[in-house]
Motif scaffolding. Structure first.
Motif, PDB file in Angstrom:
ATOM      1  N   ASN A   1      29.776  18.058 -10.964  1.00 29.64           N
ATOM      2  CA  ASN A   1      30.204  17.571  -9.653  1.00 29.64           C
ATOM      3  C   ASN A   1      29.004  17.314  -8.751  1.00 29.64           C
ATOM      4  OD1 ASN A   1      32.902  17.618 -10.304  1.00 29.64           O
ATOM      5  ND2 ASN A   1      33.257  19.645  -9.441  1.00 29.64           N
TER       6      ASN A   1
ATOM      7  N   ASP B   1      27.856  13.706  -7.190  1.00 30.46           N
ATOM      8  CA  ASP B   1      27.698  13.570  -5.748  1.00 30.46           C
ATOM      9  C   ASP B   1      26.300  13.050  -5.411  1.00 30.46           C
ATOM     10  OD1 ASP B   1      28.741  13.949  -3.043  1.00 30.46           O
ATOM     11  OD2 ASP B   1      27.275  15.565  -2.886  1.00 30.46           O
TER      12      ASP B   1
ATOM     13  N   ARG C   1      26.122   9.244  -3.491  1.00 29.97           N
ATOM     14  CA  ARG C   1      26.042   9.380  -2.028  1.00 29.97           C
ATOM     15  C   ARG C   1      24.926   8.477  -1.507  1.00 29.97           C
ATOM     16  NH1 ARG C   1      27.926  13.400   1.493  1.00 29.97           N
ATOM     17  NH2 ARG C   1      28.553  14.461  -0.394  1.00 29.97           N
TER      18      ARG C   1
END
Length: 78
Positions: free
Chosen positions: A18, A22, A26
């Motif tokens: 995860n 991310d 991002r």
């Protein structure tokens, strides 16, 4: 972008996976006045907090300028 050492060493658990995802998706955030030189960031995508007449938008560098990405339009090959 930085990836945690555990991910870099291949130790992929749910939390590490995860975090890697991310980190990968991002976009960096800027105001128009703080955008870096487009020439040094060709192909990069950023979040601009005030880039659409004061509203937030995404933008990408074509190597010459930062260009807004039209959000909400359908993807099309033509």
């Amino acid at each position: 972008m930085s990836i945690s050492p555990g991910v870099a060493r291949g130790k992929i658990g749910a939390e590490s996976l995860n975090q890697a995802f991310d980190d990968a998706v991002r976009a960096s955030s800027f105001a128009v006045a703080g955008l870096p030189a487009a020439a040094k960031h060709a192909g990069k995508i950023v979040y601009v907090s005030n880039g659409a007449s004061g509203a937030a938008c995404l933008a990408y560098s074509n190597g010459t300028a930062w260009l807004r990405i039209l959000i909400g339009a359908a993807v099309s090959a033509t």
